[in-house]
Every structure is written in structure tokens, then in C-alpha cells.
Design a protein around this motif. Sequence first.
Motif, mmCIF file in Angstrom:
data_model
loop_
_atom_site.group_PDB
_atom_site.id
_atom_site.type_symbol
_atom_site.label_atom_id
_atom_site.label_comp_id
_atom_site.label_asym_id
_atom_site.label_seq_id
_atom_site.Cartn_x
_atom_site.Cartn_y
_atom_site.Cartn_z
ATOM 1 N N TYR A 176 0.839 -1.202 0.000
ATOM 2 C CA TYR A 176 0.000 0.000 0.000
ATOM 3 C C TYR A 176 0.874 1.252 0.000
ATOM 4 O O TYR A 176 0.674 2.163 -0.806
ATOM 5 N N ARG A 177 1.839 1.290 0.884
ATOM 6 C CA ARG A 177 2.720 2.465 0.985
ATOM 7 C C ARG A 177 3.527 2.679 -0.293
ATOM 8 O O ARG A 177 3.760 3.803 -0.704
ATOM 9 N N LYS A 178 3.955 1.598 -0.896
ATOM 10 C CA LYS A 178 4.751 1.699 -2.122
ATOM 11 C C LYS A 178 3.907 2.168 -3.308
ATOM 12 O O LYS A 178 4.353 2.970 -4.123
ATOM 13 N N LEU A 179 2.680 1.653 -3.408
ATOM 14 C CA LEU A 179 1.877 1.877 -4.613
ATOM 15 C C LEU A 179 0.859 3.006 -4.516
ATOM 16 O O LEU A 179 0.334 3.438 -5.543
ATOM 17 N N TYR A 180 0.561 3.484 -3.317
ATOM 18 C CA TYR A 180 -0.541 4.438 -3.176
ATOM 19 C C TYR A 180 -0.380 5.671 -4.080
ATOM 20 O O TYR A 180 -1.265 5.987 -4.870
ATOM 21 N N MET A 181 0.730 6.368 -3.963
ATOM 22 C CA MET A 181 0.915 7.589 -4.764
ATOM 23 C C MET A 181 0.986 7.299 -6.264
ATOM 24 O O MET A 181 0.326 7.993 -7.048
ATOM 25 N N PRO A 182 1.770 6.309 -6.703
ATOM 26 C CA PRO A 182 1.760 6.022 -8.149
ATOM 27 C C PRO A 182 0.367 5.659 -8.667
ATOM 28 O O PRO A 182 -0.030 6.093 -9.758
ATOM 29 N N LEU A 183 -0.388 4.892 -7.884
ATOM 30 C CA LEU A 183 -1.745 4.542 -8.318
ATOM 31 C C LEU A 183 -2.644 5.780 -8.366
ATOM 32 O O LEU A 183 -3.494 5.896 -9.260
ATOM 33 N N CYS A 184 -2.455 6.695 -7.439
ATOM 34 C CA CYS A 184 -3.223 7.948 -7.483
ATOM 35 C C CYS A 184 -2.879 8.750 -8.734
ATOM 36 O O CYS A 184 -3.771 9.319 -9.376
ATOM 37 N N MET A 185 -1.614 8.787 -9.094
ATOM 38 C CA MET A 185 -1.208 9.497 -10.312
ATOM 39 C C MET A 185 -1.837 8.840 -11.540
ATOM 40 O O MET A 185 -2.303 9.508 -12.460
#
Length: 165
Positions: A10-19
Amino acid sequence: MTAREFTLIYRKLYMPLCMYALRITENTALAHDTVQGSFVRVWDMIQNGHEIEALERYMYRTVRNAAIELLRNEGHYTSLPENMDEVSEEDIDTAERDARLWQAIDSMPPRRREIFLMSRRDGMTYAEIAEELSLSVKTVENQIAKATASLRATPQINSFILIFI
């Protein structure tokens, strides 16, 4: 998969997935809602015994489908942006790069970040920024220079991005 392992993903992917979701929804709040909902759905699946191979790619597909469904339900969906019919490596790379850039911008001191975004995101001139913030033009120039230097010094940011800074 343990809750701890899922939290790390979750921590690794949250921001890239939001982008990535932002490219589809063109709305920050919808992008965040889409990503959060997708993580909840996938966690529920894992808790119910489903094994998911290639979880990262699966998350991108889940977010893509959830964003499209959200837009359809709100009557905003007409068609996908070009090349968004499937998740590509380029989509993932772009989302990760964008997330790193925004994390670097978010780590700037608040006033510097504000000045930088007024210039780059809002397209304001140094004089306009100086007038709006009651600063000298020289102060604005210095803050933009420091912001740009800090981004260039961030090793995780692709040099391609720096052409636009």
C-alpha cells in the motif's frame, strides 16, 4: 499475505496509483477515492482466500477498472484517454515517476513549494507571484532556483522531467 506485507505494498503503490487514476478521472478526489476503494476490495479478496499473482499489475488494472466504473456511474465517461485501454509498463513507469516528482515537491518548505507551484503549475510570472505574496521578485527568483536545484538533486527523479522544470 499478511497485513504487514499488504501495508508495505500500500505504501509503495498508493501515490503512483493515485497518479495513474488521476490521468483517467482528471479529478484528485476521485483518484484518491478510487485507489482507496481498490485497496479495500483487493484486501477483502485476499482475506477471503484469493491468491493474486503479480499484485502490482493487478492493482493497476483494478484501479483502472474502478476509475472507469466510477466515471460511468457519474455519467462522465465517454471514452478512455488515448492508450489507456490496457495497463502498460509505460503507464506504470509514468505513474511512479509522477509520484516521485510530487513527493519531492511536497518535501519542499511550504513557502518554496507554494512559489514553485504558482510558477510551474499555475503559469504565473515571477512578478505576479511577488505581487500576490507581497514578496520581492528577487525572492521569488531565489525560491524558484532553490526548488529547481532541490529537484535536480533528487536522484529518483528522471532527468527527462527536469527538462520541464
